[in-house]
Design an enzyme around this catalytic site. Structure first.
Site, short mmCIF file in Angstrom:
data_model
loop_
_atom_site.label_atom_id
_atom_site.label_comp_id
_atom_site.label_asym_id
_atom_site.label_seq_id
_atom_site.Cartn_x
_atom_site.Cartn_y
_atom_site.Cartn_z
N CYS A 169 -15.24 -5.21 -36.60
CA CYS A 169 -14.00 -4.47 -35.80
C CYS A 169 -14.52 -3.18 -35.18
CB CYS A 169 -12.97 -4.21 -36.61
SG CYS A 169 -11.41 -4.18 -35.84
N HIS B 215 -11.25 -9.12 -40.58
CA HIS B 215 -11.24 -8.43 -41.87
C HIS B 215 -10.54 -9.53 -42.82
CE1 HIS B 215 -11.51 -4.30 -40.13
NE2 HIS B 215 -10.54 -4.54 -39.36
N1 GLN Z 1 -9.89 1.27 -33.47
C1 GLN Z 1 -10.42 -0.02 -33.26
C2 GLN Z 1 -9.14 -0.83 -32.76
O1 GLN Z 1 -7.89 -0.89 -32.81
C3 GLN Z 1 -10.76 -0.66 -34.40
C4 GLN Z 1 -9.75 -1.06 -35.59
C5 GLN Z 1 -10.35 -1.67 -36.63
O2 GLN Z 1 -11.57 -1.39 -37.12
N2 GLN Z 1 -9.43 -2.31 -37.72
O3 GLN Z 1 -9.43 -1.78 -31.88
#
Ligand code: GLN
Length: 251
Positions: free
Chosen positions: A98, A200
């Site tokens: 992510c 995740h």
């Molecule tokens: N900030 C990023 C997004 O919302 C990554 C979010 C995350 O790592 N879950 O795309």
């Protein structure tokens, strides 16, 4: 135990880039390495000058919200880029989830229009979208990885929409969920020794086959081959995997 069987995980920015259970990936890697008969070690890589990362076999770069990403991206360019380039060129593996995935690409444009330049190790670009992609994801993994089972499962929560350039191959095809951008049915990326993904969950506890793929690939440069690793009973992990598949099918 010989240096040959050491297995070192380098965790990038554990204090800032660690969200939605990403730490479970670290626990899985260390535990599986031990069960395989290796000697696992963990190196936590914080902000600031980094000395010797040559011994790291596998880097993990987790997710974070835009705020955390903006706090580390200068440091990434200044203090980590060179070491990561070097490591991946010499056979170390990188798994990025992510926010970490976004920052290994060319750039990430946040919802506020701020452009965070990534380090360009991955041929991808990301732009924040209006809608957040949240929920279970099921992916049919790229056949080149030769994973059994073929599926990967995880949980996504991101607004970034990532698009792959010519050098980046998808980690897989989305069967359930949004994946990279919600449009082209791709999820994640595989580019040389780097895997980027939105999964995740944590990812690796429920995808032991991917954990072992990374461990095996990382150890090639140490002269350890797959046959040297003790086989493991993955019944519990694969039952958790199957449970996500069933839940996704019911949607
Ligand atoms: N900030 C990023 C997004 O919302 C990554 C979010 C995350 O790592 N879950 O795309």
């Amino acid at each position: 135990m010989s240096a040959r069987s050491r297995f070192t995980v380098g965790w990038l920015y554990p204090d800032l880039m660690n969200i939605y259970g990403d730490r479970g990936n670290i626990l899985t890697l260390l535990k599986r390495a031990e069960w395989h008969g290796l000697e696992p070690r963990l190196t936590q890589i914080e902000r600031g000058p980094t000395t010797d990362l040559d011994g790291v076999d596998l880097f993990f770069f987790g997710g974070g919200q835009d705020r955390e990403q903006s706090l580390i991206y200068d440091d990434l360019k200044e203090h980590k880029q060179h070491a990561l380039e070097n490591a991946s060129q010499t056979g170390a593996q990188i798994l990025a989830v992510c926010g970490g995935y976004q920052l290994l690409g060319h750039y990430y444009v946040t919802a506020d229009g701020e452009k965070l330049n990534g380090i360009g190790l991955l041929d991808v670009t990301t732009q924040a979208g209006k809608r957040r992609a949240i929920g279970d994801v099921v992916v049919e993994s790229n056949a080149d990885l030769k994973l059994t089972p073929r599926t990967l499962v995880g949980f996504e929560n991101h607004s970034g929409r990532t698009f792959l350039g010519a050098k980046a191959k998808p980690l897989g095809k989305v069967l359930t969920g949004s994946g990279n951008n919600g449009d082209d049915r791709t999820e994640g990326v595989v580019q040389e020794n780097i895997i980027g993904t939105y999964l995740h969950g944590s990812l690796l506890p429920k995808n032991p086959h991917l954990a072992d793929y990374l461990i095996r690939k990382a150890l090639i440069r140490r002269g350890v081959d797959a046959g040297d690793l003790r086989p493991l009973d993955d019944e519990a992990e694969l039952a958790a995997h199957a449970q996500i598949l069933r839940r996704a099918q019911r949607r």
